[in-house]
Structure formats: structure tokens, C-alpha cells
Design an enzyme around this catalytic site. Structure first.
Site, PDB file in Angstrom:
ATOM      1  N   HIS A  82       0.853  -1.198   0.000  1.00 18.39           N
ATOM      2  CA  HIS A  82       0.000   0.000   0.000  1.00 18.39           C
ATOM      3  C   HIS A  82       0.878   1.233   0.000  1.00 18.39           C
ATOM      4  O   HIS A  82       1.838   1.329   0.769  1.00 18.39           O
ATOM      5  CB  HIS A  82      -0.897   0.018   1.245  1.00 18.39           C
ATOM      6  CG  HIS A  82      -1.736   1.260   1.318  1.00 18.39           C
ATOM      7  ND1 HIS A  82      -2.896   1.417   0.592  1.00 18.39           N
ATOM      8  CD2 HIS A  82      -1.566   2.412   2.009  1.00 18.39           C
ATOM      9  CE1 HIS A  82      -3.395   2.611   0.839  1.00 18.39           C
ATOM     10  NE2 HIS A  82      -2.616   3.240   1.691  1.00 18.39           N
ATOM     11  N   ASP A 161     -15.214   3.154   8.205  1.00 20.71           N
ATOM     12  CA  ASP A 161     -14.156   4.079   7.781  1.00 20.71           C
ATOM     13  C   ASP A 161     -14.680   5.027   6.706  1.00 20.71           C
ATOM     14  O   ASP A 161     -14.377   6.222   6.711  1.00 20.71           O
ATOM     15  CB  ASP A 161     -12.939   3.314   7.253  1.00 20.71           C
ATOM     16  CG  ASP A 161     -11.953   4.271   6.606  1.00 20.71           C
ATOM     17  OD1 ASP A 161     -11.407   5.114   7.337  1.00 20.71           O
ATOM     18  OD2 ASP A 161     -11.769   4.221   5.383  1.00 20.71           O
ATOM     19  N   ARG A 168     -14.638  13.325   8.608  1.00 27.52           N
ATOM     20  CA  ARG A 168     -13.345  14.007   8.853  1.00 27.52           C
ATOM     21  C   ARG A 168     -13.068  15.049   7.788  1.00 27.52           C
ATOM     22  O   ARG A 168     -12.541  16.123   8.057  1.00 27.52           O
ATOM     23  CB  ARG A 168     -12.215  12.974   8.900  1.00 27.52           C
ATOM     24  CG  ARG A 168     -12.245  12.118  10.154  1.00 27.52           C
ATOM     25  CD  ARG A 168     -11.336  10.906  10.011  1.00 27.52           C
ATOM     26  NE  ARG A 168      -9.990  11.252   9.634  1.00 27.52           N
ATOM     27  CZ  ARG A 168      -9.189  10.451   8.914  1.00 27.52           C
ATOM     28  NH1 ARG A 168      -9.587   9.276   8.509  1.00 27.52           N
ATOM     29  NH2 ARG A 168      -7.977  10.850   8.611  1.00 27.52           N
ATOM     30  N   SER A 183      -7.520   4.372   9.480  1.00 23.83           N
ATOM     31  CA  SER A 183      -8.318   4.334   8.258  1.00 23.83           C
ATOM     32  C   SER A 183      -7.650   3.425   7.216  1.00 23.83           C
ATOM     33  O   SER A 183      -8.281   2.539   6.634  1.00 23.83           O
ATOM     34  CB  SER A 183      -8.444   5.775   7.740  1.00 23.83           C
ATOM     35  OG  SER A 183      -8.887   5.809   6.428  1.00 23.83           O
ATOM     36  N   LYS A 187      -8.848  -0.882   6.123  1.00 26.72           N
ATOM     37  CA  LYS A 187      -9.183  -1.348   4.770  1.00 26.72           C
ATOM     38  C   LYS A 187      -8.217  -2.440   4.320  1.00 26.72           C
ATOM     39  O   LYS A 187      -8.621  -3.422   3.716  1.00 26.72           O
ATOM     40  CB  LYS A 187      -9.149  -0.159   3.795  1.00 26.72           C
ATOM     41  CG  LYS A 187     -10.346   0.767   4.020  1.00 26.72           C
ATOM     42  CD  LYS A 187     -10.265   2.021   3.192  1.00 26.72           C
ATOM     43  CE  LYS A 187      -9.224   2.967   3.708  1.00 26.72           C
ATOM     44  NZ  LYS A 187      -9.414   4.378   3.387  1.00 26.72           N
TER      45      LYS A 187
END
Ligand code: URA
Length: 440
Positions: A82, A161, A168, A183, A187
Site C-alpha cells: 500500500h 471508515d 473528517r 483508516s 481497509k
């Protein structure tokens, strides 16, 4: 504990029992805690931070608010990568096939581009026919048989989320390291992975502009992952200029094809190889990153990475002929050079401004629901440390069909993004830190 008490404790910097945080998130997800209380909680976290047990509880509750894939029946380690997002950051397109070609399974759930950063899904969709939405069973089947599958998130992944992120975004609480880390990890951990390599970008084109913030985010992400029993390692990598020489979806796919044929820009190749090598270590096929690097370089040299990409594309409904003959990929009708305003050395590039310029040409979006033009984007000719003569091209704009701004205005913004001075200048290291230990 009532939401009021949780907010009150967090506001005053007192510890909150992890169960109370998990309960708050679960109740927010189901709708029994209103937005105004959750917003107050996020603001309290923004100022007070979170302890590790609190953050584990927040992440776990967001993860459990939706489906968690179970890929345990597929033999071998499942490892993903990621990136926190950058400009010209296209490494996933090469990493997934290279790592799969080396024998580690890659279940990759990717995102779309937003604002100045690009997204893997948009790049993949510039390949004619490529399907990013597959039923879970097909995803599982392709991870097992092909070795990698790249899809978009469904509404069922960490819905808490999704709701919290939107809140947010409206309450100026996005830029909180624990909230960002929770967050991202909620995921990623829903993908059913055993290991995760994080590419935390730092610099002018990254979410984190300063090294200490990027390191703290990396350590927080690693801490959450390790706390949940996963093998996680983070590399903090440079985003002080676009990675490689292209920004824009089909252009980036073409650049990846060069890389998989053994060419491509050195910086892109280096970041791709180091990240893939770390994945091979987590996947158990290499003992060290150095050994992983040798395996990845072999998979480039003997064409296995390229063939694996063709296999992935074909399995997901895409036309592999577009990879063999890249002229079949979307192409802009007009390409216009951006000329250097001065003679000298490129001392810095505002990578965020470059990403926003690509977006203005149609390559990106400012709202998640906006379409993108696969052919639009930029080629970056002059990078940090390069000599340039006034009037020489520093970049080329590939004009989309529906640019958001007139090309002249975009060109002016691009000229301002390059700082040309007397020099000398040289780019910083590509990998700034490797982080295996979480925040304790
Ligand atoms: N990316 C995410 O997924 N979440 C954040 O909070 C910020 C960036």
C-alpha cells in the site's frame, strides 16, 4: 461508556478504555451515535492523539464493521503493498505481476486517484476492457490461479471508515496520524492478507511533507499491523518530485511496460524493485531484501513479470494486445511542450503542483465521482539536478478531451512548479527509512 464520556476523557487527554472506543465506532457505523458526537471525538483525537490500545480498538472496530476476506484456504502467504499516495506513483502495476511471478500471492485492493495523487484503478482502467469490480469468488479464484488480482474496494469493506472519512473531510480532522493510520489499516486488513509492505511517501507530492511526520505515520501503521498479528514493514520513500517520467493513466501504463521490458526510469525501477523485494521476504520466498531484489530483477530480465501482467489483464477481461502493442492504449490528440523559463539547474519541483496540473488536464479528479480521461497527462523531461536551457522543454502536456482548465493556464502553473537556479542540485535518497518496529 456513553459517547459523551468518551469525548470528555479524550478531550482532557485521559486514557479511554479500548472497549469504549470500539463501542463508539460500532454504534456510529450502525447510526446510533450522531455525526456531531463523532466529529467532536475526532477533533479531540486530532489534538490529543491515541494510545496504541485505543488505536487498535478503533482500527479493529472499523475493520469489523464490514466484510473481512478469508483467503486462508489458498496455500502460501498472501502479501499486498500500500502506498500513501504520490505523483507518478505507478509501482503497483509492476509490483503485483513481479511478486506473483516470483511465487507470492498478491490480493490487491486498490483505490482511485483523488486530488493531486493518482490511483491504481484509474491506471488499470486505461487498458481496454479491464474489470476492476469482480465478485469475491472470482477474486479468490484469480489470486489462487493467476497469483494476483487487482480490484476496487466494495461498499462492504470497512464501511465505518467510509462514513468516518467523509465526516473528517468536513470537520478538518483528516490530518491526524492515528486517524489516517486506522483508516488505511482497517481497509488493508480486510483483504485477508498475511503480510503488508507500506510505501509511506514523503515530500512535496506526498500527504506527509516532512520526514518526522512520515516516519511517525509509518511506525503507527506498522504498530497497528503487528498488533493484529500481521507481518508488516514500511519504507519511507521520496516524493519530492514525480516518480518516473509520466503522470497520467495510459502514460503510466506505458512506462510500466518499459520497466517490465528492462528499461524505464531508474528511480521508478529502484522503488519498484525494493518494494517488491520486501514483499518476497514477507511472502517467505526470499530470506533478505537483497535476495528478494535478485529474484525481482530476474523476473524483469527474463520477461516473467511482463507475461504475468498479460495474464492478469486477460483474466480480468482486459485486452492483452494493448500491452504488446502499447499504441492500442488511449492516446492524446495533442501534445504540447512546456518550455523552461530560465537557464540553469533544476533545484526543486513542486510535485503536488505537477499532480494538480495533470488533474487539470483531465487525468485526475477533484471529487470521487468525477470521470478521468485515460489519455490525458504529462511527461516530465527535466528532473532535479538536470541542466536546462531557457526555451527547452521541461515537460509535455498530453491534452485530454475535457480539460478542467485551459492548457495555457496549466502550462503557466507547470513553469512555476520547476525551480531553476544556479545549482548544483541533486535528488535525495529514494528510500529514506525502513521501519519494522511500530510505535509502542
Ligand atoms: N487515506 C486513507 O485511506 N485514509 C485517510 O485517512 C487518509 C488517506
Amino acid at each position: 461508556m456513553r459517547p459523551y464520556e468518551v469525548i470528555h476523557r479524550k478531550r482532557d487527554g485521559r486514557p479511554v478504555p479500548p472497549e469504549a472506543i470500539a463501542d463508539l465506532v460500532a454504534r456510529y457505523a450502525e447510526g446510533s451515535v450522531p455525526d456531531y458526537q463523532m466529529a467532536a471525538f475526532c477533533m479531540a483525537v486530532f489534538f490529543r492523539g491515541m494510545s496504541e490500545p485505543e488505536l487498535q480498538a478503533l482500527t479493529g472496530a472499523m475493520l469489523r464493521s464490514g466484510d473481512v476476506l478469508d483467503l486462508s484456504d489458498i496455500p502460501g502467504a498472501k502479501v499486498d503493498k500500500h502506498s500513501t499516495g504520490g505523483v507518478g506513483d505507478k509501482t503497483s502495476l509492476a509490483i503485483a505481476p513481479l511478486v506473483a511471478a516470483c511465487g507470492v500471492k498478491v490480493p490487491m485492493v486498490s483505490g482511485r486517484g483523488l486530488g493531486h495523487t493518482g490511483g491504481t484503478l484509474d491506471k488499470l482502467q486505461s487498458i481496454p476492457g479491464f474489470q476492476i469490480h469482480l465478485p469475491v469468488e472470482r477474486f479468490r479464484e484469480l489470486v489462487a490461479s493467476v497469483g494476483a488480482c487487482l480490484v476496487g474496494q466494495t461498499d462492504r469493506i470497512a464501511p465505518a471508515d467510509r462514513k468516518l472519512y467523509a465526516l473528517r473531510d468536513l470537520t478538518a480532522t483528516v490530518e491526524s496520524i492515528p486517524l489516517i493510520a486506522g483508516s488505511i489499516m482497517s481497509k488493508k486488513l480486510a483483504e485477508g492478507i498475511d503480510g503488508l509492505v507500506l510505501d509511506v511517501k514523503v515530500g512535496s507530492g506526498a500527504f506527509m511533507k516532512r520526514l518526522p511526520d512520515a516516519v511517525l505515520l509509518a511506525r503507527t501503521l506498522v504498530g497497528i499491523g503487528r498488533g493484529m498479528g500481521k507481518d508488516v514493514v514500511a519504507l519511507v520513500t521520496d516524493m519530492d518530485q514525480p516518480l518516473g517520467r509520466t503522470v497520467g493513466n495510459a502514460l503510466e501504463v506505458k512506462e510500466i511496460l518499459h520497466l517490465l521490458h528492462g528499461g524505464g526510469p531508474a528511480d521508478l525501477r529502484e522503488v519498484t524493485v525494493v518494494l517488491a523485494a520486501e514483499m518476497l521476504v514477507l511472502g517467505g520466498v526470499a530470506a533478505t531484501p537483497a535476495e528478494g531484489r535478485v529474484l525481482v530483477e530476474q523476473a524483469i530480465a527474463d520477461g516473467r513479470g511482463f507475461r504475468k501482467l498479460c495474464e492478469i489483464v486477460e483474466a480480468q477481461g482486459g485486452d492483452p494486445r494493448a500491452l504488446v502493442e502499447p499504441d492500442r492504449l488511449p492516446r492524446a490528440e495533442r501534445v504540447v511542450d512546456v518550455l523552461a523559463p530560465a537557464t540553469g539547474v533544476v533545484e526543486a519541483i513542486d510535485a503536488e503542483a505537477v499532480g494538480l496540473a495533470a488533474m487539470a488536464l483531465g487525468a485526475g479528479r477533484s471529487r470521487v465521482e468525477d470521470p478521468v480521461d485515460p489519455a490525458a497527462g504529462l511527461e516530465v523531461w527535466k528532473k532535479i539536478g538536470d541542466r536546462v536551457e531557457a526555451g527547452e522543454p521541461i515537460a509535455a502536456m498530453h491534452l485530454g478531451l475535457r480539460p478542467l482548465e485551459p492548457p495555457d493556464a496549466v502550462a503557466a502553473r507547470l513553469r512555476a512548479a520547476w525551480r531553476i537556479g544556479a545549482g548544483p542540485a541533486s535528488p535525495g535518497p529514494l528510500v529514506l527509512q525502513r521501519i519494522e518496529e511500530g510505535v509502542t
